[in-house]
Design an enzyme around this catalytic site. Sequence first.
Site, short mmCIF file in Angstrom:
data_model
loop_
_atom_site.label_atom_id
_atom_site.label_comp_id
_atom_site.label_asym_id
_atom_site.label_seq_id
_atom_site.Cartn_x
_atom_site.Cartn_y
_atom_site.Cartn_z
N ASP A 181 0.95 -1.51 -0.08
CA ASP A 181 -0.17 -0.18 0.01
C ASP A 181 1.07 1.54 -0.04
O ASP A 181 2.27 0.64 -0.40
CB ASP A 181 -0.87 -0.12 1.18
N HIS B 213 -12.83 -0.29 -8.24
CA HIS B 213 -13.92 0.20 -8.15
C HIS B 213 -13.38 1.92 -7.47
O HIS B 213 -14.40 3.09 -7.67
CB HIS B 213 -15.26 -0.03 -7.59
N1 LIG Z 1 -1.70 4.81 -6.07
C1 LIG Z 1 -2.26 3.53 -4.52
N2 LIG Z 1 -1.23 3.18 -4.01
C2 LIG Z 1 -1.30 1.58 -3.96
N3 LIG Z 1 -2.23 1.79 -2.93
C3 LIG Z 1 -3.27 2.73 -3.40
C4 LIG Z 1 -3.08 4.12 -3.76
N4 LIG Z 1 -3.95 5.00 -4.32
C5 LIG Z 1 -4.73 4.12 -3.18
N5 LIG Z 1 -4.25 3.33 -2.62
C6 LIG Z 1 -5.14 2.71 -1.27
O1 LIG Z 1 -6.31 1.61 -1.83
C7 LIG Z 1 -6.58 1.13 -0.98
C8 LIG Z 1 -8.01 1.30 -0.84
S1 LIG Z 1 -9.33 1.20 0.01
C9 LIG Z 1 -9.39 -0.96 0.09
C10 LIG Z 1 -8.68 -2.28 1.20
C11 LIG Z 1 -8.57 -2.92 0.79
N6 LIG Z 1 -8.30 -3.90 -0.39
C12 LIG Z 1 -9.94 -3.71 1.75
O2 LIG Z 1 -11.13 -4.27 0.76
O3 LIG Z 1 -10.67 -3.41 2.62
C13 LIG Z 1 -6.19 2.20 0.09
O4 LIG Z 1 -5.52 0.87 1.10
C14 LIG Z 1 -5.26 3.22 -0.09
O5 LIG Z 1 -4.29 3.37 0.77
#
Ligand SMILES: Nc1ncnc2c1ncn2[C@@H]1O[C@H](CSCC[C@H]([NH3+])C(=O)O)[C@@H](O)[C@H]1O
Length: 397
Positions: free
Chosen positions: A264, A305
């Site tokens: 992340d 999404h």
């Molecule tokens: N450019 C990026 N590179 C890596 N992670 C990112 C980026 N932009 C947003 N995120 C991360 O994408 C995630 C979206 S929320 C989803 C979090 C997790 N997969 C779940 O389902 O609970 C957040 O933790 C953000 O910090």
Amino acid sequence: MSSTEDLHRKIDTLARELQSLCAESAQDDAARKNLLGLTMKVTAELEAPIETVWRMIMSPHAPAALMVMIRMGVVTNLVQSGEPKTAKELSMSCGGDELLIVRMMRPLVALGVFRETDVQTYTSTPISEVLTAPPLIGGYQLMFEAATRSLANMPKYLESTGFKHVNSAPGPFQDSHNTPDGMFQWLINDPPMMSNFNAFMAGSLETRQDWFSTFPVDEILLNGASKGDPESVLLIDIGGGEGHDIEAFHKSFANVPGKLVLQDLPPIIDNIKSLDPAVLRQSYDFFTEQPVKGARGYYLRNIFHDWPDKECVVIMKNIAAAMKPNYSKLLIFEWILPAKDTPLYPALLDVNMMAVLNGMERTETQWTQLLTQAGLEIVKFWKAGTDSEGLIEAVLK
Ligand SMILES: Nc1ncnc2c1ncn2[C@@H]1O[C@H](CSCC[C@H]([NH3+])C(=O)O)[C@@H](O)[C@H]1O
């Protein structure tokens, strides 16, 4: 007996039966949900069209009143004290005007968020009590600030664009927040709001399904995964937040060979307070080259999404470039919207994604188009009904 009297007698009988069914099904969650679904269907049938429209017109008001009570500290105050308090007492301890509290509390009492034990005297209920749990009180404030603000302004904004489909920034969020930033940058700039977001995401885990308890993990990931090489990576959770998903995977599959990696952005990785040491942490921006090559599974939940198509294809291409032919799999756990009759929750989530991130929920056809553009091929859409998320398994074409 007149037919009207007869009808009212039947309703009274049904009301008594329903009351006893409610009490019985309180102990059985499946039965409770079944009964709730039934009463919602009946409500929809009974509500006159004009009543439906009025309900929609009056729907933003109570959530706004509740946000005022959260920010003023009234919600926490009432829940923590556990006893009734007058508007005057609340005004003295929380600092807001007494009459403002009285007015904001009226709809909340009518909705059962609080109870009015006497004139202008309030106490908490199970609804306000559950609301003070960190994921909900954080999530409520996040959604109100990020989404509700943007939604209220969205029609005007879309009109100003000539009603163009939202597929890039700036969009409704940038317009209503008067910022060039996307929601994630906005969160990074506002640490308390970021804490709300993280608590919300981690807390929503309790109510959501895991892909690995829903679909056959052996068939999808484990069979055929490298067993001899200690360096091989079994699964990477890209954009995995603070690691709740991959940690839960590790708990369920503690003895499977291969490394587990969480990726992340740096502020998220650096903020992790507790994570099983079996999960390796890596700060990584998914718009750049994927550093872990040839892993068995590249897993992303609730990521695509968040983004318009163009950005999704960039993220997918970065993963595709790291995938090993005939070995690596891309695993996407998200909503796969049906072509018709989408249930209300994912339908609303799609509008939410537009409002906060210029993103969208996608149908099978839309997923196929995206993955094809990134040089990937769908093996299978794994589905568990239209009311829950599905897993998209894809490989290099
Ligand atoms: N450019 C990026 N590179 C890596 N992670 C990112 C980026 N932009 C947003 N995120 C991360 O994408 C995630 C979206 S929320 C989803 C979090 C997790 N997969 C779940 O389902 O609970 C957040 O933790 C953000 O910090």
